[in-house]
Motif scaffolding. Structure first.
Motif, PDB file in Angstrom:
ATOM      1  N   LEU A  49      -1.250  19.061  -7.953  1.00 25.44           N
ATOM      2  CA  LEU A  49      -0.376  18.392  -7.002  1.00 25.44           C
ATOM      3  C   LEU A  49       0.496  17.358  -7.713  1.00 25.44           C
ATOM      4  O   LEU A  49       0.113  16.836  -8.762  1.00 25.44           O
ATOM      5  N   ASP A  50       1.636  17.102  -7.115  1.00 25.66           N
ATOM      6  CA  ASP A  50       2.395  15.901  -7.446  1.00 25.66           C
ATOM      7  C   ASP A  50       1.915  14.837  -6.464  1.00 25.66           C
ATOM      8  O   ASP A  50       2.280  14.865  -5.286  1.00 25.66           O
ATOM      9  N   ILE A  51       1.081  13.933  -6.910  1.00 30.40           N
ATOM     10  CA  ILE A  51       0.452  12.945  -6.031  1.00 30.40           C
ATOM     11  C   ILE A  51       1.474  11.876  -5.656  1.00 30.40           C
ATOM     12  O   ILE A  51       1.960  11.138  -6.520  1.00 30.40           O
ATOM     13  N   GLN A  52       1.804  11.815  -4.381  1.00 24.67           N
ATOM     14  CA  GLN A  52       2.754  10.816  -3.888  1.00 24.67           C
ATOM     15  C   GLN A  52       1.970   9.607  -3.394  1.00 24.67           C
ATOM     16  O   GLN A  52       1.241   9.684  -2.398  1.00 24.67           O
ATOM     17  N   THR A  53       2.107   8.498  -4.074  1.00 22.21           N
ATOM     18  CA  THR A  53       1.265   7.340  -3.778  1.00 22.21           C
ATOM     19  C   THR A  53       1.562   6.715  -2.416  1.00 22.21           C
ATOM     20  O   THR A  53       0.729   5.982  -1.890  1.00 22.21           O
ATOM     21  N   ASP A  54       2.731   7.014  -1.834  1.00 26.70           N
ATOM     22  CA  ASP A  54       3.009   6.474  -0.504  1.00 26.70           C
ATOM     23  C   ASP A  54       2.348   7.308   0.593  1.00 26.70           C
ATOM     24  O   ASP A  54       2.375   6.932   1.768  1.00 26.70           O
ATOM     25  N   LEU A  55       1.712   8.424   0.204  1.00 29.12           N
ATOM     26  CA  LEU A  55       1.040   9.280   1.180  1.00 29.12           C
ATOM     27  C   LEU A  55      -0.478   9.279   1.030  1.00 29.12           C
ATOM     28  O   LEU A  55      -1.171   9.840   1.881  1.00 29.12           O
ATOM     29  N   VAL A  56      -0.989   8.664  -0.025  1.00 28.13           N
ATOM     30  CA  VAL A  56      -2.437   8.699  -0.247  1.00 28.13           C
ATOM     31  C   VAL A  56      -3.139   7.768   0.728  1.00 28.13           C
ATOM     32  O   VAL A  56      -2.531   6.861   1.313  1.00 28.13           O
ATOM     33  N   GLN A  57      -4.433   7.996   0.907  1.00 24.75           N
ATOM     34  CA  GLN A  57      -5.240   7.201   1.838  1.00 24.75           C
ATOM     35  C   GLN A  57      -6.379   6.537   1.083  1.00 24.75           C
ATOM     36  O   GLN A  57      -7.189   7.211   0.451  1.00 24.75           O
ATOM     37  N   TYR A  58      -6.433   5.217   1.161  1.00 23.08           N
ATOM     38  CA  TYR A  58      -7.469   4.453   0.465  1.00 23.08           C
ATOM     39  C   TYR A  58      -8.808   4.614   1.177  1.00 23.08           C
ATOM     40  O   TYR A  58      -8.908   4.446   2.387  1.00 23.08           O
ATOM     41  N   ASP A  59      -9.843   4.956   0.407  1.00 25.03           N
ATOM     42  CA  ASP A  59     -11.202   5.109   0.934  1.00 25.03           C
ATOM     43  C   ASP A  59     -12.123   4.202   0.128  1.00 25.03           C
ATOM     44  O   ASP A  59     -12.504   4.534  -1.002  1.00 25.03           O
ATOM     45  N   SER A  60     -12.472   3.072   0.696  1.00 22.54           N
ATOM     46  CA  SER A  60     -13.279   2.077  -0.020  1.00 22.54           C
ATOM     47  C   SER A  60     -14.705   2.553  -0.266  1.00 22.54           C
ATOM     48  O   SER A  60     -15.438   1.941  -1.051  1.00 22.54           O
ATOM     49  N   SER A  61     -15.120   3.644   0.379  1.00 27.16           N
ATOM     50  CA  SER A  61     -16.486   4.140   0.206  1.00 27.16           C
ATOM     51  C   SER A  61     -16.636   5.048  -1.019  1.00 27.16           C
ATOM     52  O   SER A  61     -17.760   5.425  -1.375  1.00 27.16           O
ATOM     53  N   LEU A  62     -15.531   5.399  -1.663  1.00 30.83           N
ATOM     54  CA  LEU A  62     -15.618   6.263  -2.840  1.00 30.83           C
ATOM     55  C   LEU A  62     -16.208   5.488  -4.013  1.00 30.83           C
ATOM     56  O   LEU A  62     -15.630   4.492  -4.448  1.00 30.83           O
ATOM     57  N   PRO A  63     -17.327   5.948  -4.575  1.00 27.80           N
ATOM     58  CA  PRO A  63     -17.975   5.213  -5.663  1.00 27.80           C
ATOM     59  C   PRO A  63     -17.382   5.581  -7.019  1.00 27.80           C
ATOM     60  O   PRO A  63     -16.701   6.612  -7.152  1.00 27.80           O
ATOM     61  N   PRO A  64     -17.622   4.781  -8.044  1.00 25.23           N
ATOM     62  CA  PRO A  64     -17.193   5.152  -9.402  1.00 25.23           C
ATOM     63  C   PRO A  64     -17.900   6.428  -9.864  1.00 25.23           C
ATOM     64  O   PRO A  64     -19.020   6.721  -9.445  1.00 25.23           O
ATOM     65  N   ILE A  65     -17.239   7.176 -10.719  1.00 22.17           N
ATOM     66  CA  ILE A  65     -17.851   8.353 -11.320  1.00 22.17           C
ATOM     67  C   ILE A  65     -18.810   7.892 -12.416  1.00 22.17           C
ATOM     68  O   ILE A  65     -18.458   7.059 -13.251  1.00 22.17           O
ATOM     69  N   GLU A  66     -20.013   8.445 -12.420  1.00 15.91           N
ATOM     70  CA  GLU A  66     -21.018   8.064 -13.411  1.00 15.91           C
ATOM     71  C   GLU A  66     -21.467   9.298 -14.192  1.00 15.91           C
ATOM     72  O   GLU A  66     -22.289  10.085 -13.718  1.00 15.91           O
ATOM     73  N   PRO A  67     -20.942   9.495 -15.396  1.00 16.65           N
ATOM     74  CA  PRO A  67     -21.376  10.639 -16.208  1.00 16.65           C
ATOM     75  C   PRO A  67     -22.786  10.422 -16.758  1.00 16.65           C
ATOM     76  O   PRO A  67     -23.145   9.315 -17.159  1.00 16.65           O
ATOM     77  N   VAL A 278      -4.887  13.243   0.273  1.00 18.38           N
ATOM     78  CA  VAL A 278      -5.305  12.776  -1.044  1.00 18.38           C
ATOM     79  C   VAL A 278      -5.844  11.365  -0.862  1.00 18.38           C
ATOM     80  O   VAL A 278      -5.149  10.482  -0.353  1.00 18.38           O
ATOM     81  N   PHE A 279      -7.089  11.168  -1.238  1.00 18.78           N
ATOM     82  CA  PHE A 279      -7.731   9.868  -1.100  1.00 18.78           C
ATOM     83  C   PHE A 279      -7.704   9.129  -2.439  1.00 18.78           C
ATOM     84  O   PHE A 279      -7.609   9.743  -3.502  1.00 18.78           O
ATOM     85  N   THR A 280      -7.801   7.815  -2.359  1.00 24.13           N
ATOM     86  CA  THR A 280      -7.908   7.012  -3.575  1.00 24.13           C
ATOM     87  C   THR A 280      -9.103   6.082  -3.447  1.00 24.13           C
ATOM     88  O   THR A 280      -9.450   5.637  -2.352  1.00 24.13           O
ATOM     89  N   SER A 281      -9.706   5.795  -4.572  1.00 28.65           N
ATOM     90  CA  SER A 281     -10.838   4.873  -4.601  1.00 28.65           C
ATOM     91  C   SER A 281     -10.385   3.438  -4.811  1.00 28.65           C
ATOM     92  O   SER A 281     -11.209   2.534  -4.888  1.00 28.65           O
ATOM     93  N   PHE A 282      -9.065   3.242  -4.889  1.00 33.07           N
ATOM     94  CA  PHE A 282      -8.506   1.914  -5.143  1.00 33.07           C
ATOM     95  C   PHE A 282      -7.251   1.737  -4.294  1.00 33.07           C
ATOM     96  O   PHE A 282      -6.594   2.722  -3.936  1.00 33.07           O
ATOM     97  N   PRO A 283      -6.927   0.505  -3.942  1.00 37.10           N
ATOM     98  CA  PRO A 283      -5.720   0.269  -3.133  1.00 37.10           C
ATOM     99  C   PRO A 283      -4.470   0.662  -3.911  1.00 37.10           C
ATOM    100  O   PRO A 283      -4.331   0.324  -5.085  1.00 37.10           O
ATOM    101  N   VAL A 284      -3.587   1.381  -3.268  1.00 39.02           N
ATOM    102  CA  VAL A 284      -2.356   1.838  -3.908  1.00 39.02           C
ATOM    103  C   VAL A 284      -1.170   1.299  -3.130  1.00 39.02           C
ATOM    104  O   VAL A 284      -1.141   1.345  -1.911  1.00 39.02           O
ATOM    105  N   GLY A 285      -0.207   0.786  -3.828  1.00 39.02           N
ATOM    106  CA  GLY A 285       0.995   0.264  -3.207  1.00 39.02           C
ATOM    107  C   GLY A 285       1.899  -0.291  -4.279  1.00 39.02           C
ATOM    108  O   GLY A 285       1.615  -0.175  -5.475  1.00 39.02           O
ATOM    109  N   PRO A 286       3.006  -0.918  -3.885  1.00 41.30           N
ATOM    110  CA  PRO A 286       3.912  -1.483  -4.879  1.00 41.30           C
ATOM    111  C   PRO A 286       3.222  -2.421  -5.842  1.00 41.30           C
ATOM    112  O   PRO A 286       3.560  -2.499  -7.000  1.00 41.30           O
ATOM    113  N   SER A 287       2.230  -3.170  -5.337  1.00 40.91           N
ATOM    114  CA  SER A 287       1.512  -4.094  -6.201  1.00 40.91           C
ATOM    115  C   SER A 287       0.036  -3.741  -6.290  1.00 40.91           C
ATOM    116  O   SER A 287      -0.737  -4.454  -6.912  1.00 40.91           O
ATOM    117  N   GLU A 288      -0.360  -2.646  -5.625  1.00 42.80           N
ATOM    118  CA  GLU A 288      -1.737  -2.171  -5.621  1.00 42.80           C
ATOM    119  C   GLU A 288      -2.717  -3.203  -5.073  1.00 42.80           C
ATOM    120  O   GLU A 288      -3.829  -3.351  -5.543  1.00 42.80           O
TER     121      GLU A 288
END
Length: 336
Positions: A49-67, A278-288
């Motif tokens: 995908l071409d990820i468009q940051t103005d269309l993504v949805q922030y999900d605070s419940s997404l945890p960090p990836i732990e290899p 498309v969800f994000t684990s972090f706030p996305v915006g002009p200043s994030e």
């Protein structure tokens, strides 16, 4: 309806199997023709995908990836292969991912890159239209539910792929030399070489908490729509010399076949989003910043402005009082 879907899936798998591995990125067998031989490639949840940051949805419940196991993959040797489409490194199943809906075990990693003569980039995913020089994919299967990759790749929740953007830095990344220094042993398609185990975690970005997440597909035929994608916000860095090894070392043709064709621009173009989120684990915006942080900043700025105004008003008032006192002194009547 279920019978129809089952029959369609069986037909798709049969066509994909009969198609073999004869596909390319350009030409008569190129990606625009993939759906003719691999029906899944024309479905509605394709990747990248071409990820468009103005269309993504922030999900605070997404945890960090732990290899797990990435730093020490064990004593078994790894196989590096030129499969004619990319360079691929086999990975042992003791490399696992936590932080996903299920436990996923590693299968392999591979690369996508562009051409040294083109500015079109080489990554498959893009962010707001921006392509990166290359992209690393680490492929895993759902080992909590399925016995192996062959079974899992046909299931909606069967696969999980990590996407890592590669950017060019002024210094080389030693971790990538475990792979890039062996490319001269697999110049042609179907050649392979053994690689000693190394710290695979060092191939990934330092920060694994910020990423984009969506449901998609394999980016090469048969394009099964069974992938939970995690595309990291932070990129990994390699030197220009290391990138050139990808762009100039390998051939997509077998040894002895003429003319030899350089293996370049092995990336699929972005696919339609088609109502997916498309969800994000972090706030996305002009200043994030999150909405709460933005409000806090606005309040702080307003309070700061109010403070400056009050200070200016007090200083102005004192200045007027001093001026009035001096004026009163100068206007006293002359006493004889």
């Amino acid at each position: 309806m279920l019978l129809v879907l089952t029959l369609w899936q069986a037909l798709s798998q049969a066509l994909a199997a009969s198609g073999g591995s004869h596909w390319t990125y350009e030409g008569s067998d190129g990606q625009t023709h993939w759906p003719e031989r691999y029906p899944d490639c024309g479905w509605q949840a394709q990747s990248p995908l071409d990820i468009q940051t103005d269309l993504v949805q922030y999900d605070s419940s997404l945890p960090p990836i732990e290899p797990e196991g990435y730093r020490d993959p064990g004593s078994g040797s790894l196989t590096l292969t030129n499969n004619g489409h990319t360079v691929q490194l086999s990975l042992p199943e003791n490399l696992r991912l936590h932080g996903l809906p299920s436990l996923y075990s590693a299968v392999q990693l591979h690369f996508h890159w562009g051409s040294s003569n083109s500015r079109a980039g080489g990554s498959e995913h893009r962010v707001d239209g921006q392509a990166f020089p290359a992209e690393l994919h680490v492929v895993h299967f759902n080992s909590e539910k399925y016995a192996n990759l062959s079974v899992a790749k046909h299931q909606p929740d069967g696969l999980a792929v990590l996407g890592i953007f590669l950017e060019v830095d002024s210094v080389e990344n030693p971790a990538y030399n475990h792979i890039l220094d062996r490319l001269d042993s697999i110049l042609y398609a179907e050649q392979e070489v053994i690689v000693a185990p190394f710290n695979v975690r060092e191939l990934l970005p330092a920060h694994l908490g910020h990423y984009y997440r969506y449901n998609g597909s394999l980016t090469t035929p048969p394009c099964y729509q069974s992938v939970l994608w995690t595309v990291f916000h932070q990129s990994a860095r390699i030197s220009a010399t290391q990138l050139e090894k990808l762009q100039k070392s390998l051939y997509s043709t077998k040894d002895g076949k003429t003319p030899s064709e350089l293996l370049i621009s092995n990336f699929r173009v972005p696919q339609p989003l088609n109502q997916r989120l498309v969800f994000t684990s972090f706030p996305v915006g002009p200043s994030e910043y999150s909405a709460g942080e933005v409000i806090a900043i606005i309040v702080a700025v307003l309070l700061g402005c109010l403070g400056v105004f009050l200070a200016g008003w007090i200083l102005a008032k004192r200045s007027r009082n001093v001026s009035f006192g001096n004026l009163s002194t100068h206007k006293r009547p002359y006493l004889k």
